[in-house]
Design a protein around this motif. Structure first.
Motif, PDB file in Angstrom:
ATOM      1  N   ASN A 172       0.752  -1.162  -0.074  1.00 43.69           N
ATOM      2  CA  ASN A 172      -0.086  -0.005   0.031  1.00 43.69           C
ATOM      3  C   ASN A 172       0.879   1.344   0.150  1.00 43.69           C
ATOM      4  N   HIS A 173       2.008   1.289  -0.767  1.00 42.78           N
ATOM      5  CA  HIS A 173       2.850   2.459  -0.727  1.00 42.78           C
ATOM      6  C   HIS A 173       3.259   2.965   0.545  1.00 42.78           C
ATOM      7  N   ASN A 174       3.330   1.974   1.536  1.00 47.53           N
ATOM      8  CA  ASN A 174       3.826   2.768   2.757  1.00 47.53           C
ATOM      9  C   ASN A 174       5.480   2.640   2.958  1.00 47.53           C
ATOM     10  N   PRO A 175       5.658   4.116   3.173  1.00 50.28           N
ATOM     11  CA  PRO A 175       7.176   4.343   2.987  1.00 50.28           C
ATOM     12  C   PRO A 175       8.078   3.545   4.183  1.00 50.28           C
ATOM     13  N   ASN A 176       7.396   3.456   5.187  1.00 52.91           N
ATOM     14  CA  ASN A 176       7.916   2.626   6.541  1.00 52.91           C
ATOM     15  C   ASN A 176       8.099   1.323   6.207  1.00 52.91           C
ATOM     16  N   THR A 177       7.751   0.584   5.230  1.00 54.54           N
ATOM     17  CA  THR A 177       7.800  -0.854   5.145  1.00 54.54           C
ATOM     18  C   THR A 177       8.427  -1.189   3.603  1.00 54.54           C
ATOM     19  N   ILE A 178       9.008   0.028   3.107  1.00 52.58           N
ATOM     20  CA  ILE A 178       9.607  -0.037   1.613  1.00 52.58           C
ATOM     21  C   ILE A 178      10.969  -1.201   1.517  1.00 52.58           C
ATOM     22  N   LEU A 179      11.570  -1.076   2.640  1.00 51.16           N
ATOM     23  CA  LEU A 179      12.936  -2.272   2.549  1.00 51.16           C
ATOM     24  C   LEU A 179      11.903  -3.775   2.482  1.00 51.16           C
ATOM     25  N   GLU A 180      10.965  -4.070   3.182  1.00 47.23           N
ATOM     26  CA  GLU A 180      10.365  -5.409   3.169  1.00 47.23           C
ATOM     27  C   GLU A 180       9.748  -5.670   2.055  1.00 47.23           C
ATOM     28  N   PHE A 181       9.171  -4.409   1.372  1.00 44.60           N
ATOM     29  CA  PHE A 181       8.608  -4.431   0.026  1.00 44.60           C
ATOM     30  C   PHE A 181       9.582  -4.780  -1.050  1.00 44.60           C
ATOM     31  N   ALA A 182      10.751  -4.232  -0.972  1.00 50.93           N
ATOM     32  CA  ALA A 182      11.697  -4.366  -1.868  1.00 50.93           C
ATOM     33  C   ALA A 182      12.411  -5.705  -2.004  1.00 50.93           C
ATOM     34  N   ALA A 183      12.477  -6.226  -0.755  1.00 53.64           N
ATOM     35  CA  ALA A 183      13.084  -7.757  -0.900  1.00 53.64           C
ATOM     36  C   ALA A 183      11.980  -8.632  -1.411  1.00 53.64           C
TER      37      ALA A 183
ATOM     38  N   HIS B 216       7.638   0.997  -6.966  1.00 53.62           N
ATOM     39  CA  HIS B 216       8.464  -0.142  -7.404  1.00 53.62           C
ATOM     40  C   HIS B 216       9.257   0.112  -8.504  1.00 53.62           C
ATOM     41  N   ALA B 217       9.046   1.142  -9.432  1.00 50.82           N
ATOM     42  CA  ALA B 217      10.018   1.374 -10.520  1.00 50.82           C
ATOM     43  C   ALA B 217      11.334   1.687 -10.038  1.00 50.82           C
ATOM     44  N   ARG B 218      11.573   2.426  -8.915  1.00 51.93           N
ATOM     45  CA  ARG B 218      12.933   2.519  -8.510  1.00 51.93           C
ATOM     46  C   ARG B 218      13.641   1.210  -8.167  1.00 51.93           C
ATOM     47  N   ILE B 219      13.031   0.460  -7.439  1.00 52.23           N
ATOM     48  CA  ILE B 219      13.351  -0.913  -7.209  1.00 52.23           C
ATOM     49  C   ILE B 219      13.486  -1.915  -8.391  1.00 52.23           C
ATOM     50  N   LEU B 220      12.697  -1.610  -9.372  1.00 49.08           N
ATOM     51  CA  LEU B 220      13.054  -2.313 -10.635  1.00 49.08           C
ATOM     52  C   LEU B 220      14.134  -1.978 -11.412  1.00 49.08           C
ATOM     53  N   ARG B 221      14.367  -0.611 -11.619  1.00 48.36           N
ATOM     54  CA  ARG B 221      15.564  -0.116 -12.169  1.00 48.36           C
ATOM     55  C   ARG B 221      16.961  -0.437 -11.613  1.00 48.36           C
TER      56      ARG B 221
END
Length: 121
Positions: free
Chosen positions: A56-67, A105-110
């Motif tokens: 849900n685009h939560n910046p606090n969980t970006i690391l978990e989402f990225a993994a 997610h586009a940043r993570i994909l790049r």
């Protein structure tokens, strides 16, 4: 490999964008296909619906989402297709609909694609 740019779907297309690929599973609200000037819509490269909703685009969980997204990419055959596009074009712009230019997610994909390319050199 191509230079990979990122651009929000609501920003105007420009000649410097090169080959434009929408990397969202959902079409950006309020945008017409004519306005986007896309070369390709790769729904299958986006995070799964379950992962996107859980994050849900939560910046606090970006690391978990990225993994979790990287694990999905590791098993996604669309990555090879996108790498072929990167090999075929000098500039590729990954187009995304998220509001935040830093938490998406586009940043993570790049980063994922650039890391894979570096390993292949």
């Amino acid at each position: 490999m191509a230079k990979i740019l990122l651009k929000r779907a609501y920003a105007p297309a420009s000649a410097g964008d090169g080959y434009r690929v929408l990397v969202d599973r959902l079409w950006p609200r309020g945008m017409s296909k004519e306005k986007e000037h896309l070369d390709l819509w790769m729904k299958q490269i986006a995070p799964s619906t379950d992962l996107r909703k859980a994050w849900n685009h939560n910046p606090n969980t970006i690391l978990e989402f990225a993994a979790a997204y990287r694990r999905e990419l590791d098993a996604n055959p669309a990555v090879a297709e996108l790498e072929q596009i990167l090999d075929a074009h000098p500039v590729v712009t990954l187009v995304y609909g998220a509001r935040d230019p830093f938490v998406n997610h586009a940043r993570i994909l790049r980063a994922y694609l650039e890391e894979r390319a570096a390993l292949q050199r």
